[in-house]
Design a protein around this motif. Structure first.
Motif, mmCIF file in Angstrom:
data_model
loop_
_atom_site.group_PDB
_atom_site.id
_atom_site.type_symbol
_atom_site.label_atom_id
_atom_site.label_comp_id
_atom_site.label_asym_id
_atom_site.label_seq_id
_atom_site.Cartn_x
_atom_site.Cartn_y
_atom_site.Cartn_z
ATOM 1 N N SER A 56 -0.840 49.099 57.612
ATOM 2 C CA SER A 56 -0.727 47.739 58.137
ATOM 3 C C SER A 56 -2.009 46.949 57.909
ATOM 4 C CB SER A 56 -0.259 47.728 59.593
ATOM 5 O OG SER A 56 -1.211 48.223 60.426
ATOM 6 N N ALA A 57 -3.160 47.638 57.830
ATOM 7 C CA ALA A 57 -4.393 46.909 57.503
ATOM 8 C C ALA A 57 -4.297 46.332 56.094
ATOM 9 C CB ALA A 57 -5.595 47.835 57.607
ATOM 10 N N ARG A 58 -3.754 47.122 55.176
ATOM 11 C CA ARG A 58 -3.649 46.641 53.794
ATOM 12 C C ARG A 58 -2.543 45.608 53.649
ATOM 13 N NH1 ARG A 58 -5.453 51.508 49.812
ATOM 14 N NH2 ARG A 58 -7.362 51.945 50.948
ATOM 15 N N TYR A 59 -1.536 45.722 54.479
ATOM 16 C CA TYR A 59 -0.467 44.723 54.471
ATOM 17 C C TYR A 59 -1.030 43.348 54.828
ATOM 18 C CZ TYR A 59 3.717 42.214 55.898
ATOM 19 O OH TYR A 59 4.703 41.277 56.025
ATOM 20 N N ASP A 60 -1.930 43.335 55.808
ATOM 21 C CA ASP A 60 -2.527 42.059 56.221
ATOM 22 C C ASP A 60 -3.305 41.393 55.093
ATOM 23 O OD1 ASP A 60 -1.509 42.180 58.731
ATOM 24 O OD2 ASP A 60 -3.266 43.146 59.602
ATOM 25 N N LYS A 61 -3.773 42.183 54.141
ATOM 26 C CA LYS A 61 -4.592 41.611 53.064
ATOM 27 C C LYS A 61 -3.759 41.121 51.883
ATOM 28 C CE LYS A 61 -8.874 43.894 54.183
ATOM 29 N NZ LYS A 61 -8.591 45.161 54.862
ATOM 30 N N HIS A 110 4.416 37.951 53.364
ATOM 31 C CA HIS A 110 4.579 38.063 54.816
ATOM 32 C C HIS A 110 5.929 37.515 55.245
ATOM 33 C CE1 HIS A 110 0.658 39.746 55.685
ATOM 34 N NE2 HIS A 110 0.299 39.099 54.603
#
Lengths: 206, 283
Positions: free
Chosen positions: B232-237, B243
């Motif tokens: 999820s950290a990489r998804y945010d980037k 999104h």
């Protein structure tokens, strides 16, 4: 237009809060939810605004932080340069050139950074830990280790931020600790019963 | 892929869920055009891949409602486009390599199915030239890595992770965004591999098959947690077009739900309850 205003958050909001606000808005205005609806164009426009605002806010915040910065020794300046440019293969081969006698805490920390970018999280964690054990005074190594520990226990984000964003709760939804439609109905029923006991009536239908 | 990348449906809006089902039907219909019998092999992972590609290309229009052979009485919404076709092609190639894998594993009789794949595979390769190489490489490397029982967790997960990374990366057209998409795909693929390994641990302990958690079964949950939070950290980037509310749900809730179900089997009751939301049964 002020990007913070578009997202509906204060300029001093945390990154987590901004993300949460962005997700909430994106969910509301996503064009996919307006397929065949006359509002589709409006939603698309709004979504574009929201995306732009989010990108602006995030890139402004990311501008002054990033991997590869920090208080390193000159010995590893080249490696840190590779990392801040995003060239992880270059950083790795530069690290490999150090003889095993020169591999100090910082070497293991940087190796961990490279592993993390590559996605090898277990190796990254082991290297961070080793760095922190070799030099317990260093803040950079300690914070990387504690972040990994925090993630291992199923939390996302840095430990200093609020532990649970709105998207981090799993459950069956509906009646939880927060007030759902179920709780509202029950509350109304109770209130009505109480009123009727005292001779009044809250809901005239029952 | 293995069907672990799915949304947590109780938290989807009804219209989001309808869209998701329309994409599911789109992939299924495209799969039928490649190889009708493979429709049975359709898993949620490929619906995710189609959604992801739709975000990349910007195609999202619903096409004409249709009647499905499973329940012809009802007309269903349908979303069929280039993205669902891509996903169907990936499913064909993946099924073929899975079959080869099974044959090598000792299920010799399955060799009989091989001729059926000849034409669909050729067509998939014609439509998407790079696809087969990505998946073939993933399976080959996986086989090699699993020959050595001492392969660590990171090494064992690497081929699957890299394959999904490359697959998603090929959807992104902007060269500047490719890197973040690859890194996200890599971590998601890694999670898929690890959750599959955690799920199969008991079976592999009995049968003696390779499993990266054999050496450290008690560490499963912390390894998975580290991986899923990183997903999820990489998804945010990722660039903002990815999104999408349904993908949000899949990454932020679906993954955790699947992980909870596998790691704590005593919550079987909740699982059963949610199975009612399973699309096959309610549709």
């Amino acid at each position: 237009m002020d990007p913070y205003e578009v997202l509906g958050v204060a300029p001093n909001a945390t990154e987590e809060q901004i993300k949460a606000a962005y997700r909430e808005l994106a969910r509301k205005y996503h064009p996919d939810n307006y397929n065949g609806n006359p509002m589709a164009d409006l939603a698309k426009e709004k979504m574009q605004q929201i995306n732009d605002a989010y990108d602006r806010v995030m890139s402004a915040r990311r501008g002054n932080s990033g991997a590869g910065e920090g208080t390193g020794s000159t010995q590893f300046a080249e490696v840190r340069g590779f990392i801040s440019r995003g060239d992880y293969a270059g950083a790795d081969s530069a690290l490999e050139r150090f003889p095993s006698s020169a591999r100090n805490a910082e070497w293991y920390y940087l190796k961990g950074v490279v592993f993390e970018r590559r996605g090898w999280m277990e190796q990254a964690a082991a290297n961070y830990e080793r760095a922190a054990n070799m030099d317990p005074q260093n803040n950079e190594y300690a914070s990387a280790t504690s972040r990994v520990k925090w993630q291992r226990s199923g939390n996302y984000g840095s430990p200093n931020q609020q532990p649970n964003g709105p998207y981090r709760q799993t459950g069956t939804g509906g009646c939880g600790n927060n007030c759902g439609p179920c709780d509202m109905c029950t509350g109304l029923c109770c209130a009505d019963t109480c009123c009727e006991c005292m001779g009044g009536d809250l809901c005239t239908c029952c | 892929m293995f069907g672990y990348i799915k949304p947590f449906t109780p938290r989807l809006l009804v219209c989001e869920y309808d869209n998701y089902k329309a994409v599911y039907c789109g992939v299924c219909r495209d799969l039928q055009q490649y190889a009708p019998m493979l429709r049975l092999s359709l898993s949620y992972d490929f619906v995710f891949a189609a959604l992801f590609r739709m975000c990349a290309t910007g195609e999202n229009e619903l096409t004409k409602p249709f009647r499905c052979a499973v329940n012809p009485a009802k007309k269903r919404p349908l979303c069929q486009n280039e993205a669902t076709k891509f996903s169907a092609a990936a499913a064909v190639v993946m099924s073929y390599y899975k079959l080869c894998d099974d044959i090598a594993d000792g299920k010799r009789l399955r060799i009989l199915f091989k001729p059926f794949f000849k034409r669909p595979l050729k067509r998939a390769e014609r439509d998407y030239p790079g696809l087969r190489a990505i998946i073939a490489e993933g399976f080959e490397n996986q086989l090699r890595v699993e020959k050595d029982p001492d392969s660590g967790i990171d090494l064992a997960a690497d081929p699957t992770a890299a394959a999904l990374g490359k697959l998603l990366e090929s959807c992104e057209q902007n060269p500047a965004g490719k890197r973040s998409v690859y890194e996200f795909g890599y971590m998601l693929g890694r999670w898929v591999y690890l959750i599959d390994a955690a799920d199969d641990l008991k079976k592999d302990q009995k049968s003696g098959g390779f499993n990266p958690f054999k050496a450290c079964p008690e560490r499963r949950i912390e390894v998975l947690n580290l991986c899923v939070t990183e997903v999820s950290a990489r998804y945010d980037k990722l660039p903002s077009q990815y999104h999408h509310p349904v993908i949000d749900n899949i990454i932020e809730l679906g993954t955790l739900k699947v992980q909870n179900d596998i790691m704590s089997p005593d919550t079987g009751k909740i699982k059963k309850q949610n199975d009612r939301h399973n699309f096959h049964k309610t549709n």
